[in-house]
Design a protein around this motif. Structure first.
Motif, mmCIF file in Angstrom:
data_model
loop_
_atom_site.group_PDB
_atom_site.id
_atom_site.type_symbol
_atom_site.label_atom_id
_atom_site.label_comp_id
_atom_site.label_asym_id
_atom_site.label_seq_id
_atom_site.Cartn_x
_atom_site.Cartn_y
_atom_site.Cartn_z
ATOM 1 N N LEU A 50 -6.509 -4.270 0.353
ATOM 2 C CA LEU A 50 -7.133 -3.860 -0.906
ATOM 3 C C LEU A 50 -6.143 -3.100 -1.789
ATOM 4 O O LEU A 50 -6.032 -3.353 -2.989
ATOM 5 C CB LEU A 50 -8.366 -2.997 -0.607
ATOM 6 N N LEU A 51 -5.408 -2.174 -1.163
ATOM 7 C CA LEU A 51 -4.436 -1.384 -1.930
ATOM 8 C C LEU A 51 -3.298 -2.261 -2.448
ATOM 9 O O LEU A 51 -2.836 -2.092 -3.580
ATOM 10 C CB LEU A 51 -3.893 -0.249 -1.067
ATOM 11 N N ASP A 52 -2.833 -3.187 -1.606
ATOM 12 C CA ASP A 52 -1.767 -4.097 -2.051
ATOM 13 C C ASP A 52 -2.225 -4.936 -3.243
ATOM 14 O O ASP A 52 -1.454 -5.184 -4.179
ATOM 15 C CB ASP A 52 -1.350 -5.018 -0.903
ATOM 16 N N MET A 53 -3.487 -5.383 -3.201
ATOM 17 C CA MET A 53 -4.017 -6.168 -4.303
ATOM 18 C C MET A 53 -4.077 -5.330 -5.580
ATOM 19 O O MET A 53 -3.723 -5.799 -6.681
ATOM 20 C CB MET A 53 -5.410 -6.686 -3.951
ATOM 21 N N MET A 54 -4.532 -4.085 -5.450
ATOM 22 C CA MET A 54 -4.602 -3.203 -6.615
ATOM 23 C C MET A 54 -3.204 -2.919 -7.168
ATOM 24 O O MET A 54 -2.993 -2.929 -8.390
ATOM 25 C CB MET A 54 -5.301 -1.897 -6.241
ATOM 26 N N ILE A 55 -2.242 -2.686 -6.260
ATOM 27 C CA ILE A 55 -0.864 -2.432 -6.697
ATOM 28 C C ILE A 55 -0.312 -3.662 -7.422
ATOM 29 O O ILE A 55 0.348 -3.562 -8.461
ATOM 30 C CB ILE A 55 0.028 -2.067 -5.496
ATOM 31 N N SER A 56 -0.591 -4.855 -6.872
ATOM 32 C CA SER A 56 -0.122 -6.093 -7.489
ATOM 33 C C SER A 56 -0.711 -6.254 -8.887
ATOM 34 O O SER A 56 -0.013 -6.668 -9.828
ATOM 35 C CB SER A 56 -0.504 -7.288 -6.613
ATOM 36 N N GLU A 57 -1.999 -5.944 -9.045
ATOM 37 C CA GLU A 57 -2.630 -6.052 -10.354
ATOM 38 C C GLU A 57 -1.996 -5.093 -11.359
ATOM 39 O O GLU A 57 -1.757 -5.448 -12.519
ATOM 40 C CB GLU A 57 -4.130 -5.781 -10.235
ATOM 41 N N GLU A 58 -1.730 -3.857 -10.914
ATOM 42 C CA GLU A 58 -1.130 -2.879 -11.820
ATOM 43 C C GLU A 58 0.325 -3.244 -12.150
ATOM 44 O O GLU A 58 0.786 -3.026 -13.277
ATOM 45 C CB GLU A 58 -1.193 -1.481 -11.205
ATOM 46 N N GLU A 59 1.042 -3.817 -11.161
ATOM 47 C CA GLU A 59 2.397 -4.278 -11.433
ATOM 48 C C GLU A 59 2.379 -5.423 -12.450
ATOM 49 O O GLU A 59 3.236 -5.512 -13.323
ATOM 50 C CB GLU A 59 3.058 -4.760 -10.133
#
Length: 263
Positions: A50-59
């Motif tokens: 979940l955190l990786d997905m959120m980080i990817s979206e923000e990147e």
């Protein structure tokens, strides 16, 4: 302490409470330690995903903003060249988000200036076409594809003002000369002999081309008719003089002379 750090700490506390609650549930159910470790690993993997997905979206958002900033800078350079403006102003320091917003707003302002100039150019060219058709003069030389400068537009407006004044002057000259020509034609009982004279004698004044050539031809026609009237007047005067001599020789009574004089 920054609010973001407080929220991050609260997130960790929520995660710890959730894991403690899960362990209590597993203990109460009687799930073996090995399975509890597997489930804990699953929770960790789920949270990491979940955190990786959120980080990817923000990147991705950051990359989008940076690409937008680069595109806006490039478009600003192009617009400054097209609008013949000075170099782009230095950007105010700030966050990526604020910088992207400011650049995009500056692009919109210059795009409106470009649209306004192109629209004014189109309007001026339409007026130019109408005036040139009436005056039979060449069009104003300007690049229709390029964005006109403010100086070019000002020159164009001044040029059209001169043409408009010239049009009114020629129109007044045409109307005045035409009236004189019609009076002369009527007096001389002269019928139009060619297409030009027919155009002059017709009632459609708006269709008459007000070229310098036509105005000169109009004045020439008036002079010819005036010369013919003057010639006719001289012939009449000579004939009257000869008639008067004959009256004297024939001793025609005054009453008879008066009856013929009206003709």
């Amino acid at each position: 302490v920054p609010l973001s750090e407080v929220l991050a700490a609260e997130t960790v506390m929520c995660l710890n409470r959730a894991m403690a609650t899960l362990r209590d549930i597993w203990e109460e159910i009687g799930i073996p330690e090995k399975l509890q470790l597997e489930r804990t690993e699953a929770v960790k993997d789920h949270m990491k995903s979940l955190l990786d997905m959120m980080i990817s979206e923000e990147e991705s958002l950051k990359e989008y903003l940076l690409n937008s900033i680069a595109a806006c800078r490039k478009e600003l350079d192009t617009l400054h060249r097209e609008l013949q403006l000075g170099p782009c102003e230095a950007e105010e320091p700030g966050t990526i988000l604020q910088m992207e917003k400011d650049l995009r707003a500056r692009v919109q302002v210059l795009l409106k200036q470009k649209r306004d100039r192109k629209q004014e150019l189109k309007t001026l060219q339409e007026q130019d076409q109408d005036l040139c058709s009436i005056l039979c003069t060449p069009r104003f030389h300007i690049d229709s594809d390029a964005v006109p400068s403010l100086h070019d537009l000002d020159l164009y407006r001044r040029h059209l003002a001169v043409l408009s004044a010239e049009k009114e002057q020629r129109r007044e000259q045409f109307v005045s000369t035409k009236q004189q020509i019609l009076l002369l034609m009527e007096e001389l009982e002269h019928s139009p002999e060619n297409s030009f004279e027919q155009d002059v004698a017709s009632g459609d004044e708006e269709a008459f081309c007000l070229s310098q050539h036509n105005i000169a031809a109009l004045q020439s026609l008036q002079q010819q008719l005036e010369a013919q009237r003057s010639l006719n007047a001289d012939v009449c005067a000579e004939l009257r003089s000869r008639i008067a001599v004959l009256w004297e020789r024939l001793q025609v009574p005054a009453e008879e002379r008066e009856l013929s004089a009206v003709h």
